[in-house]
Scaffold this motif. Structure first.
Motif, mmCIF file in Angstrom:
data_model
loop_
_atom_site.group_PDB
_atom_site.id
_atom_site.type_symbol
_atom_site.label_atom_id
_atom_site.label_comp_id
_atom_site.label_asym_id
_atom_site.label_seq_id
_atom_site.Cartn_x
_atom_site.Cartn_y
_atom_site.Cartn_z
ATOM 1 N N GLN A 87 39.506 34.280 31.845
ATOM 2 C CA GLN A 87 38.118 34.030 32.219
ATOM 3 C C GLN A 87 37.266 33.675 31.008
ATOM 4 N N ASP A 88 37.561 34.279 29.861
ATOM 5 C CA ASP A 88 36.841 33.916 28.637
ATOM 6 C C ASP A 88 37.094 32.462 28.253
ATOM 7 N N ALA A 89 38.301 31.960 28.596
ATOM 8 C CA ALA A 89 38.646 30.569 28.282
ATOM 9 C C ALA A 89 38.104 29.592 29.326
ATOM 10 N N GLY A 90 37.461 30.129 30.358
ATOM 11 C CA GLY A 90 36.885 29.277 31.386
ATOM 12 C C GLY A 90 37.808 28.952 32.538
ATOM 13 N N LEU A 91 38.941 29.648 32.601
ATOM 14 C CA LEU A 91 39.877 29.422 33.690
ATOM 15 C C LEU A 91 39.446 30.188 34.931
ATOM 16 N N LYS A 92 39.574 29.566 36.085
ATOM 17 C CA LYS A 92 39.343 30.263 37.338
ATOM 18 C C LYS A 92 40.624 30.995 37.697
ATOM 19 N N VAL A 93 40.510 32.259 38.059
ATOM 20 C CA VAL A 93 41.681 33.099 38.321
ATOM 21 C C VAL A 93 41.749 33.449 39.801
ATOM 22 N N LYS A 94 42.932 33.303 40.361
ATOM 23 C CA LYS A 94 43.205 33.794 41.711
ATOM 24 C C LYS A 94 44.331 34.815 41.624
ATOM 25 N N LEU A 95 44.131 35.970 42.217
ATOM 26 C CA LEU A 95 45.172 36.989 42.262
ATOM 27 C C LEU A 95 46.065 36.777 43.477
ATOM 28 N N ASN A 96 47.366 36.926 43.280
ATOM 29 C CA ASN A 96 48.335 36.895 44.369
ATOM 30 C C ASN A 96 48.919 38.283 44.547
ATOM 31 N N ALA A 97 48.979 38.756 45.776
ATOM 32 C CA ALA A 97 49.548 40.072 46.054
ATOM 33 C C ALA A 97 50.512 39.975 47.228
ATOM 34 N N VAL A 98 51.711 40.516 47.055
ATOM 35 C CA VAL A 98 52.694 40.557 48.129
ATOM 36 C C VAL A 98 52.399 41.773 49.000
ATOM 37 N N ALA A 99 52.166 41.518 50.283
ATOM 38 C CA ALA A 99 51.807 42.592 51.213
ATOM 39 C C ALA A 99 53.052 43.356 51.646
ATOM 40 N N GLN A 100 52.965 44.681 51.595
ATOM 41 C CA GLN A 100 54.055 45.542 52.038
ATOM 42 C C GLN A 100 53.477 46.759 52.747
ATOM 43 N N LYS A 101 54.252 47.301 53.658
ATOM 44 C CA LYS A 101 53.831 48.516 54.338
ATOM 45 C C LYS A 101 53.731 49.664 53.333
ATOM 46 N N GLY A 102 52.817 50.591 53.613
ATOM 47 C CA GLY A 102 52.739 51.787 52.792
ATOM 48 C C GLY A 102 51.566 51.779 51.849
ATOM 49 N N GLN A 103 51.824 52.068 50.584
ATOM 50 C CA GLN A 103 50.776 52.261 49.601
ATOM 51 C C GLN A 103 49.906 51.018 49.429
ATOM 52 N N PHE A 104 50.494 49.849 49.548
ATOM 53 C CA PHE A 104 49.705 48.615 49.420
ATOM 54 C C PHE A 104 48.562 48.603 50.421
#
Length: 338
Positions: free
Chosen positions: A159-176
């Motif tokens: 973000q300091d470098a000016g990049l747009k960030v998107k987070l990817n998360a793998v969905a799983q049952k339980g704690q997620f």
């Protein structure tokens, strides 16, 4: 058979879809061992089997000449590949010329703090960072030895470098499921989008996926009970369908290869670091371009192989996860970067 005379024609398959998005795997190696991606004791490819960065660039130019407008570098973890920035630098020239609309990557973020500035200099405007939890101990469990502080440092640097960030998360049952609201607030609080991805039956542990599989259709219904979701028509060129949360102003994407077919408008093709061309992530069969590449000074033989393979692209994948049965493939996720 595709007409060999149309060497710069768009890459179209037998169902009329145009392939204009290349996911380019530069290595099968990674500095993590995420449980849904690879086994703990992975056997990686001998280095002699991996294409050089110059060869990967040469193949990329063939795809660009056939109408590919977006290239995403993947792995394994792309940033562990020695001298990988030279490939970004070469590809960036096609951004300057207007031949490419976007050059980007998917990364686990562990090395992003080192490379964020250089990526921005190469015309990369956004990055996808895989992050399934904010808890350091659970992150270490999922990745088998990863340190989440390195990811947080990478997000800061990007973000300091000016990049747009998107987070990817793998969905799983339980704690997620219990952590998802915190992940949403974290991402949107930092002006980052969040994309949720259904777990796919890939690799040696594919048969175990029925126990952890979480349908994003069901998960979206739960989110709708807590958040106000506004459907969006916009796209980033991939398979995600986006909504905006009125409470945060941020976006959530849903990638649903299992519960909702998105193959009808697929525009993606994948190239492994060994030169194997895959037109579908959910099919075993790939076509090797390595020998044709190395045995010819010109690119027409390779181009014809690519055109023919893309034309034969299947209608869709054959993934299935049921309560008692799983239909997947043996190829590990790290082979093509998802």
């Amino acid at each position: 058979m595709v007409d060999a005379n149309h060497s710069c024609a768009a890459l179209k398959d037998q169902f009329g879809r145009t392939a204009n998005y290349l996911r380019l795997s530069v290595t099968d190696r990674c500095d993590l061992r995420c449980t849904y991606c690879m086994t703990e004791n992975m056997t990686f490819l001998p280095r002699k089997d991996v294409l050089s960065l110059e060869e990967l660039y040469r193949l990329s130019t063939v795809f660009i000449n056939h109408g590919v407008r977006k290239i995403r570098l993947t792995g394994g973890e792309p940033l562990v590949r020695k001298n990988v920035m030279s490939l970004f630098e070469n590809l960036s020239r096609h951004m300057v010329s207007g031949e490419l609309d976007e050059l980007t990557l998917t990364t686990n973020g562990s090395l992003l703090s080192r490379y964020a500035g250089g990526l921005a200099d190469c015309g990369v405007e956004r990055v996808n960072v895989s992050l399934d939890t904010l808890d350091a101990e659970r992150y270490r469990t999922i990745t088998r030895w990863g340190k989440i502080d390195r990811v947080f440092a990478g997000l800061d640097a990007a973000q300091d470098a000016g990049l747009k960030v998107k987070l990817n998360a793998v969905a799983q049952k339980g704690q997620f499921e219990r952590e998802l609201d915190d992940l949403i607030r974290f991402a949107h609080g930092r002006n980052m989008d969040l994309t949720l991805i259904e777990e796919m039956p890939l690799g040696g542990s594919a048969s175990c996926r029925s126990a952890s599989f979480l349908s994003l259709g069901e998960l979206r219904q739960r989110l709708e009970a807590q958040w106000t979701l506004e459907p969006l028509s916009e796209t980033t060129g991939g398979p995600a369908k986006y909504v905006r949360l009125q409470e945060t102003g941020g976006k959530i994407g849903f990638i649903t290869p299992m519960s909702c077919d998105f193959c009808s408008d697929c525009n993606r093709i994948r190239l492994s670091c060994t030169g194997q061309l895959y037109t579908c992530m959910g099919q075993e069969g790939g076509l090797s371009l390595k020998d044709a590449l190395r045995q010819s000074d010109g690119n027409e033989t390779v181009a014809q192989l690519i055109r023919n393979k893309v034309f034969e692209k299947p209608r869709g994948h054959e993934f299935h996860i049921g309560e008692h049965d799983v239909n997947g493939i043996t190829r590990a996720m790290s082979t093509l970067g998802g």
